[in-house]
Design a protein around this motif. Structure first.
Motif, short mmCIF file in Angstrom:
data_model
loop_
_atom_site.label_atom_id
_atom_site.label_comp_id
_atom_site.label_asym_id
_atom_site.label_seq_id
_atom_site.Cartn_x
_atom_site.Cartn_y
_atom_site.Cartn_z
N GLN A 76 0.83 -1.21 0.00
CA GLN A 76 0.00 0.00 0.00
C GLN A 76 0.86 1.26 0.00
O GLN A 76 0.56 2.24 -0.69
CB GLN A 76 -0.94 0.00 1.20
N TYR A 85 2.20 1.65 -3.43
CA TYR A 85 1.13 2.07 -4.35
C TYR A 85 0.89 3.58 -4.24
O TYR A 85 0.72 4.27 -5.26
CB TYR A 85 -0.15 1.30 -4.02
N MET A 135 -1.95 -3.93 -6.17
CA MET A 135 -2.86 -3.48 -5.12
C MET A 135 -4.15 -4.30 -5.14
O MET A 135 -4.67 -4.67 -4.08
CB MET A 135 -3.16 -2.00 -5.31
N GLU A 159 -5.62 -6.58 -2.03
CA GLU A 159 -6.96 -6.39 -1.47
C GLU A 159 -7.78 -7.67 -1.56
O GLU A 159 -8.52 -8.01 -0.63
CB GLU A 159 -7.67 -5.24 -2.19
#
Length: 624
Positions: free
Chosen positions: A448, A451, A461, A465
């Motif tokens: 994260q 990203y 990403m 998730e």
């Protein structure tokens, strides 16, 4: 051709390649200068990536959007997860790589990365103006300008190779050393010293009697380095082989000690304690009658093998005599003897946490130039240096990693805070938060952040998730599903584990050592349905959920400890004190704090020679 760039990276080893691709992928116009474009990311020593703690670093590089994990998976000829008999904090992935394909894969990545350009040449000098670097000059006399420069020179700075009494200048066998840079940087105030490392003999497999060796096969499961699900192992897998030295071998080696550069005074520099030469082993561990050796293939089809554990700088004939005393190598033919190499490095305490030098703005050091050893340690430094070089060019907050956030964070903090008195190699024991820094969760820790920087892609990403959703779904099911004692006890008896006295939630049952999700799914149909509904990376997701369930208490406790220490990480003290004027500090603390100028109270507490009482003094002064 343009001669102006945002960033110039000097050296295309593992640090340089990660630095250059990271900077270019973030949008900086980047030039990568290398002596030989055919040896990009050359595996100078062992053709392997990963290992204890090193494997965690590679997974962190991948989670950040780096390339080492992808290249390692694509060129792997054997994969093993080390330390599986221990807890998951110790599990460490490792691959044998095809050395030539590793280079080819890296070169393909570099040639197909936007904003990244190559130049084959040797950098001989840097240009400076008003305390910052402005460019480089090469042996051809070409001058390139840049806003930031990253030095990743590896073992090439005044490199000197030793084989017995034979000495040759070089950064690697048959490759020239680089001169001039150390002298220039020393003149402007940089502290430098010499280090030594070594590499073993290379053996022709056609001359080996494999029937006298113990075969070591790789794993054949879902584990790999990259979190990208489309990246898989593609090459034919090969075995490694195990053998041992003997008293006869040791006696033959001892006959050459008077000609060993390590023992006759020829080498004065600092050598590695954790990867010693065979002559060091027989002296340091004189009571041992044998040492384990690993014969490891250099590629998918080649007959060339690397003899791990037999690093040496002894004369050629002594190496050969000792090898021939090992039954499997009685008729051995070697391609190249082992050798030692000395090279210049710079005291890493001269760096900020971003790996920018304190003396010169926009100049970064990464890799063996900082006193480290290993491809993985180099790659981890490289990606951090590349990110921060880009930030220096285009703005943004400095990118650093905490000790509870990544092994890369531990590595860099150790370097800049403690310095090095031998080639630095990462071990799990160097990290205080091993349960938090597992190889399975590097994506959860770092992707994260990468990203948000723009380095990790949306594909990465999305995969993260998806994984987090599925893991949480499994944990929620286990937390809420009730297991009835009378229904499950007959199955538990077949597993030879104690029956339940009353009903419990499934999550409680899963904390037992020999109970896992896959096993329980054979007896609990709703659990089977949950697991079967996972569409992608099923094994990886189940393993991640299990680790979180089984080690929940340990993870929470370590997180609390990390949060407590991080409160000290938030107390910034850089440039706030004239330490020499604080008489209540010990003399050693005043000297060390002045030299390092730590960023935070927590970093100050880790400096050797700074006592808890010294930290208390600083906290009192801050309170005032």
């Amino acid at each position: 051709m343009d001669f102006k760039y945002d960033i110039i990276v000097v050296g295309a080893g593992h640090a340089g390649c990660e630095a250059a691709t990271a900077a270019a992928n973030l949008g900086s116009k980047t030039l990568l200068i290398t002596m030989d474009m055919n040896k990009i990311a050359q595996m100078s020593c062992n053709p392997a990536v990963g290992g204890i703690a090193k494997g965690q670093i590679v997974r962190e590089i991948d989670a950040l959007g780096g390339q080492m994990g992808i290249v390692s998976d694509k060129t792997a000829i054997q994969f093993r997860m080390l330390n599986r008999s221990k807890g998951p904090a110790m599990w460490s992935p490792r691959v044998q790589s095809d050395r030539i394909k590793f280079i080819e894969e890296w070169r393909s990545i570099i040639e197909n990365t936007s904003n990244l350009y190559l130049w084959q040449d040797t950098v001989t000098a840097l240009f400076f103006r008003n305390g910052e670097v402005t460019g480089v000059k090469t042996r051809m006399g070409v001058e390139f300008s840049a806003k930031s420069v990253v030095l990743t020179n590896g073992t090439f700075l005044n490199g000197l190779i030793h084989i017995g009494r034979v000495q040759m200048g070089g950064g690697r066998m048959s490759e020239p050393a680089s001169a001039g840079m150390t002298e220039q940087l020393r003149e402007i105030g940089f502290k430098t010293d010499r280090m030594k490392t070594g590499t073993p003999v290379r053996i022709d497999g056609r001359s080996v009697d494999f029937s006298l060796l113990e075969e070591q096969k790789g794993d054949n499961d879902f584990h790999k380095f990259s979190y990208m699900d489309r990246i898989q192992r593609e090459l034919t897998q090969r075995s490694c082989w195990i053998t041992y030295t003997s008293e006869e071998v040791h006696s033959l080696l001892r006959t050459g000690l008077s000609e060993s550069p390590l023992y006759n005074g020829q080498i004065q520099s600092i050598g590695p304690r954790y990867c010693p030469s065979i002559e060091t082993k027989i002296v340091t561990f004189a009571e041992k009658t044998s040492h384990q050796l690993f014969l490891e293939p250099e590629g998918e089809t080649t007959h060339e093998y690397y003899l791990n554990g037999f690093s040496s700088s002894l004369p050629l004939q002594i190496q050969l005599n000792a090898l021939q005393a090992i039954p499997a190598f009685r008729n051995v033919h070697i391609f190249r003897p082992g050798y030692a190499i000395e090279y210049d490095f710079f005291d890493p305490r001269q760096l900020n946490p971003t790996l920018e030098t304190k003396l010169v703005r926009n100049l970064f050091f990464a890799g063996q130039i900082n006193g480290t050893t290993g491809y993985e340690e180099a790659g981890g430094q490289g990606i951090v240096a590349g990110i921060n070089a880009h930030i220096n060019c285009h703005g943004g907050a400095p990118f650093t990693l905490r000790r509870d956030e990544a092994y890369i964070g531990v590595l860099i903090d150790d370097l800049i805070t403690k310095g090095v008195d031998e080639p630095y190699r990462m071990f799990t024991s160097r990290a205080e938060y091993r349960i938090l820094l597992r190889q399975d969760n590097a994506d959860e820790r770092l992707t994260q952040r990468a990203y948000r920087l723009g380095l990790a892609t949306s594909e990465r990403m999305n995969l993260l998730e998806e994984k987090q959703r599925e893991v949480e779904r499994i944990i929620d099911f286990a937390r809420n599903f009730s297991v009835k004692a009378d229904r499950i006890n007959p199955y538990l008896e077949t597993l030879q584990t104690a029956p339940l006295k009353h009903g419990v939630k499934l999550i409680e049952l899963l904390t037992r050592p020999h109970i896992d999700l896959e096993t329980m799914s054979h007896a609990i149909a709703p659990l089977r349905e949950v697991l079967d509904s996972i569409k992608n990376r099923k094994e990886e997701i189940i393993e991640s959920a299990e680790i979180k369930i089984k080690y929940e208490g340990y993870i929470k406790r370590e997180k609390m400890m990390a949060d407590k220490i991080n409160r000290l990480e938030d107390i910034r003290i850089k440039d706030r004190f004239n330490y020499n004027a604080i008489q209540s500090l010990s003399t050693e603390a005043r000297q060390k704090l002045t030299a390092i100028n730590p960023e935070t109270i927590a970093q100050a507490s880790r400096i050797p020679g700074v006592s808890p009482n010294d930290i208390s003094v600083l906290l009192v002064l801050l309170g005032r």
